[in-house]
Design an enzyme around this catalytic site. Structure first.
Site, PDB file in Angstrom:
ATOM      1  N   ASP A  81       0.872  -1.504  -0.105  1.00 31.43           N
ATOM      2  CA  ASP A  81       0.455   0.298  -0.041  1.00 31.43           C
ATOM      3  C   ASP A  81       0.482   1.121   0.324  1.00 31.43           C
ATOM      4  O   ASP A  81       2.073   1.400   0.263  1.00 31.43           O
ATOM      5  CB  ASP A  81      -0.766   0.385   1.557  1.00 31.43           C
ATOM      6  N   HIS A  85      -9.658  -1.204  -8.730  1.00 33.38           N
ATOM      7  CA  HIS A  85      -9.013  -0.261  -7.672  1.00 33.38           C
ATOM      8  C   HIS A  85      -8.350   0.536  -8.072  1.00 33.38           C
ATOM      9  O   HIS A  85      -9.220   2.143  -7.923  1.00 33.38           O
ATOM     10  CB  HIS A  85      -8.793  -0.797  -5.974  1.00 33.38           C
TER      11      HIS A  85
HETATM   12  C1  HEM Z   1      -4.071   2.304  -3.958  1.00 28.16           C
HETATM   13  C2  HEM Z   1      -5.865  -0.258  -0.535  1.00 28.16           C
HETATM   14  C3  HEM Z   1      -9.396   2.502   0.241  1.00 28.16           C
HETATM   15  C4  HEM Z   1      -8.133   5.182  -3.132  1.00 28.16           C
HETATM   16  C5  HEM Z   1      -4.349   1.539  -3.457  1.00 28.16           C
HETATM   17  C6  HEM Z   1      -3.516   0.192  -3.485  1.00 28.16           C
HETATM   18  C7  HEM Z   1      -4.427  -0.693  -2.047  1.00 28.16           C
HETATM   19  C8  HEM Z   1      -5.759   0.195  -2.320  1.00 28.16           C
HETATM   20  C9  HEM Z   1      -3.989  -2.461  -2.482  1.00 28.16           C
HETATM   21  C10 HEM Z   1      -2.535   0.653  -4.437  1.00 28.16           C
HETATM   22  C11 HEM Z   1      -1.516   0.161  -3.811  1.00 28.16           C
HETATM   23  C12 HEM Z   1      -1.143   1.780  -4.204  1.00 28.16           C
HETATM   24  O1  HEM Z   1      -0.851   2.860  -5.001  1.00 28.16           O
HETATM   25  O2  HEM Z   1      -0.732   2.525  -2.551  1.00 28.16           O
HETATM   26  C13 HEM Z   1      -7.016  -0.112  -0.353  1.00 28.16           C
HETATM   27  C14 HEM Z   1      -7.696  -1.015   1.125  1.00 28.16           C
HETATM   28  C15 HEM Z   1      -8.414  -0.076   1.492  1.00 28.16           C
HETATM   29  C16 HEM Z   1      -7.921   1.201   0.016  1.00 28.16           C
HETATM   30  C17 HEM Z   1      -7.308  -2.388   1.206  1.00 28.16           C
HETATM   31  C18 HEM Z   1      -9.483  -0.172   2.423  1.00 28.16           C
HETATM   32  C19 HEM Z   1      -9.774  -0.615   3.482  1.00 28.16           C
HETATM   33  C20 HEM Z   1      -9.424   3.437  -0.489  1.00 28.16           C
HETATM   34  C21 HEM Z   1     -10.701   4.524  -0.308  1.00 28.16           C
HETATM   35  C22 HEM Z   1      -9.875   5.241  -1.281  1.00 28.16           C
HETATM   36  C23 HEM Z   1      -8.515   4.960  -2.077  1.00 28.16           C
HETATM   37  C24 HEM Z   1     -11.948   4.793   0.227  1.00 28.16           C
HETATM   38  C25 HEM Z   1     -10.560   6.571  -1.383  1.00 28.16           C
HETATM   39  C26 HEM Z   1     -11.857   7.005  -2.029  1.00 28.16           C
HETATM   40  C27 HEM Z   1      -6.598   4.880  -3.975  1.00 28.16           C
HETATM   41  C28 HEM Z   1      -6.128   5.414  -4.576  1.00 28.16           C
HETATM   42  C29 HEM Z   1      -5.342   4.747  -4.843  1.00 28.16           C
HETATM   43  C30 HEM Z   1      -5.340   3.781  -4.463  1.00 28.16           C
HETATM   44  C31 HEM Z   1      -5.948   6.858  -4.600  1.00 28.16           C
HETATM   45  C32 HEM Z   1      -3.924   5.273  -5.945  1.00 28.16           C
HETATM   46  C33 HEM Z   1      -4.438   5.054  -7.033  1.00 28.16           C
HETATM   47  C34 HEM Z   1      -3.061   5.048  -8.806  1.00 28.16           C
HETATM   48  O3  HEM Z   1      -2.437   6.492  -8.228  1.00 28.16           O
HETATM   49  O4  HEM Z   1      -2.339   4.425  -8.380  1.00 28.16           O
HETATM   50  N1  HEM Z   1      -5.703   0.827  -2.621  1.00 28.16           N
HETATM   51  N2  HEM Z   1      -7.304   1.064  -0.686  1.00 28.16           N
HETATM   52  N3  HEM Z   1      -8.546   3.613  -1.624  1.00 28.16           N
HETATM   53  N4  HEM Z   1      -5.918   4.065  -3.151  1.00 28.16           N
HETATM   54 FE1  HEM Z   1      -6.904   2.845  -2.310  1.00 28.16          FE
END
Ligand code: HEM
Length: 474
Positions: free
Chosen positions: A203, A337
């Site tokens: 993450d 995601h």
């Molecule tokens: C990216 C997990 C909640 C927005 C990611 C990544 C993972 C992840 C594994 C890919 C690695 C990274 O780029 O950091 C999760 C989990 C969540 C969660 C397990 C809840 C328990 C959220 C929420 C939002 C969000 C609530 C916003 C509404 C994003 C964004 C990225 C991302 C903006 C980066 C996308 C990019 O620029 O490539 N998340 N996430 N996430 N997540 Fe989440």
């Protein structure tokens, strides 16, 4: 890595968690109500000097790097405090905060997350004598005026700092100025999984890099400072009152993760592709739901085989834009995601900028590792998840838009132009049915339906003011 140009930002005036995040292994989230406004405002003057600034965070990060270069083992002692206020908090303080939302009373900050969760975020709800409320923990149904973050390298250091902070506000005395509504501790996960969230994926990989502050790396264009900071170039609201400059809106979400159930789902639905074993088929399914492998390697670059070396290379791990994939889910499903939350060329190639949608994610895991009994029964028995925090200069452009118009919108992106409707974000998308297309590389039209793996149990919208505002206005 290109060296960043000298920043024009006043890093001594900006709270440290916003731009690069206070370094941490553990973090305390102290949600409070203000009981005695007059006293609180005087005591805040004593908190201001211990707030960790952006300049101090850069210094801390350099110390950590130097310590590692010297072959140092273990962690150096570091602790940082930041503070933020909700709209209710400003009201309690008697401060007219309309400059924060340009007088728009529908702005999520002024509405508060408790209302926004029911109206726009799609959180599960429940009926109460006072009407419909989100199905959250009871503490988050109460007014919350502010949040103090205490981040550091150990429980001992952060606990000590918490005592110091509580003493400032007279907590434990007969006449405290604040009341603790809830205290939550987050911890990075142990061992090799330390930078991974509870489902097991790396993450914190892709965060916006800020012009004039962060190094320039291949991948999405840098953002103007005002995408994260109020009063800077790129802030959608012009002419804010001086006290509201150099701050950022902080979104907190208390997100519970059903980890054994998530892993069972992957095991029960392995993708059949070329000569993959069932385990590899399950790994591929997880990677296609997230858009990255567990290692962090983006599937748009390496679609059918993990590449942990690529994941560790900051020059390459964000260098993808779904280019040449605009009509195709072959490499990465539309609803994965990372594609939902940062669609890159899906929008930019149509002349729509993604800059204003970018958020800086900080946050930390909470709860224990999955126990053997949970593994055996494929059922969550202990609470765990993510203390989600993100910063932006506009919640309606950033977090709220991302959750409501992208993650919860089955048609985004390309719903109407494509034979396959993308479906919901499989992690955070809310709505019924929870399903998406594009997971099966042999048949993009095949839809998979999934239960909720992530359950919101609380949250609030805050504003993290500048140091000057803390000292002179609040
Ligand atoms: C990216 C997990 C909640 C927005 C990611 C990544 C993972 C992840 C594994 C890919 C690695 C990274 O780029 O950091 C999760 C989990 C969540 C969660 C397990 C809840 C328990 C959220 C929420 C939002 C969000 C609530 C916003 C509404 C994003 C964004 C990225 C991302 C903006 C980066 C996308 C990019 O620029 O490539 N998340 N996430 N996430 N997540 Fe989440």
């Amino acid at each position: 890595m290109t060296t960043p140009p000298t920043t024009k930002l006043n890093l001594d005036n900006i709270q440290g968690d916003i731009l690069s995040g206070i370094p941490k292994k553990t973090e305390l989230y102290y949600f409070f109500q203000i009981l005695d406004t007059k006293k609180f405002r005087v005591q805040l003057g004593k908190l201001a000097p211990i707030i960790k600034t952006a300049a101090q965070v850069l210094h801390d990060r350099k110390c950590i790097e130097d310590h590692k270069k010297r072959g140092g083992h273990g962690l150096i002692q570091i602790v940082g405090v930041n503070v933020s206020f909700s709209h209710l908090g400003f009201q309690k303080l008697g401060i007219n905060d309309s400059t924060l939302f340009g007088g728009n009373t529908n702005d999520p900050f002024s509405v508060g997350q408790l209302n926004d969760a029911v109206r726009n975020l799609g959180d599960p709800t429940k009926e109460t004598p006072n009407g419909v409320v989100p199905d959250w923990e009871k503490e988050f149904l109460q007014p919350i005026h502010g949040l103090i973050l205490i981040a550091g390298e150990s429980h001992a250091t952060t606990d000590k700092k918490l005592k110091e902070v509580e003493a400032i506000f007279g907590v434990g005395s007969k006449t405290p100025s604040v009341k603790k509504v809830k205290l939550i501790r987050g911890d990075v996960r142990p061992g090799k999984e330390h930078a991974h969230e509870h489902f097991g994926f790396l993450d914190g990989v892709s965060n916006p890099s800020v012009i004039g502050f962060d190094p320039i790396l291949p991948g999405p264009a840098q953002v103007r400072p005002g995408i994260l900071l109020t009063g800077q170039d790129g802030d959608p609201i012009q002419n804010r009152e001086p006290w509201a400059v150099d701050g950022s809106f902080q979104v907190f979400r208390y997100l519970f993760q059903e980890v054994p159930e998530f892993h069972k789902y992957l095991r029960d639905n392995p993708l059949k592709f070329e000569d993959l074993t069932p385990e590899e088929g399950s790994e591929l399914l997880g990677a296609r739901m997230v858009g990255r492998w567990r290692s962090g390697a983006p599937i748009d670059v390496t679609p059918f085989k993990d590449d942990p070396k690529l994941a560790k290379d900051p020059q390459r791990n964000n260098d993808f834009k779904f280019k040449d994939q605009l009509n195709s889910q072959q490499r990465c499903p539309f609803a994965a995601h990372v594609r939902k939350t940062m669609p890159r060329d899906d929008l930019e190639s149509l002349g729509i900028s993604v800059e204003s949608r970018r958020i800086a994610r900080r946050g930390i895991q909470f709860g224990p590792e999955v126990t053997p009994s949970e593994k055996q029964e494929d059922k969550t028995q202990k609470e765990r998840g993510l203390l989600f925090v993100c910063y932006q200069s506009s919640i309606s452009n950033g977090f709220q838009f991302m959750q409501q118009s992208w993650a919860n919108n089955a048609n985004f992106p390309f719903g109407e132009q494509q034979p396959e409707v993308p479906g919901l974000d499989p992690l955070i998308g809310r709505g019924t049915p929870r399903k998406m297309s594009g997971l099966d590389p042999n048949d993009a039209t095949r839809e998979l339906t999934f239960p909720d793996f992530i359950i919101p149990r609380g949250g609030e919208y805050f504003f993290t003011p500048s140091i000057k505002a803390l000292k002179e206005t609040l």
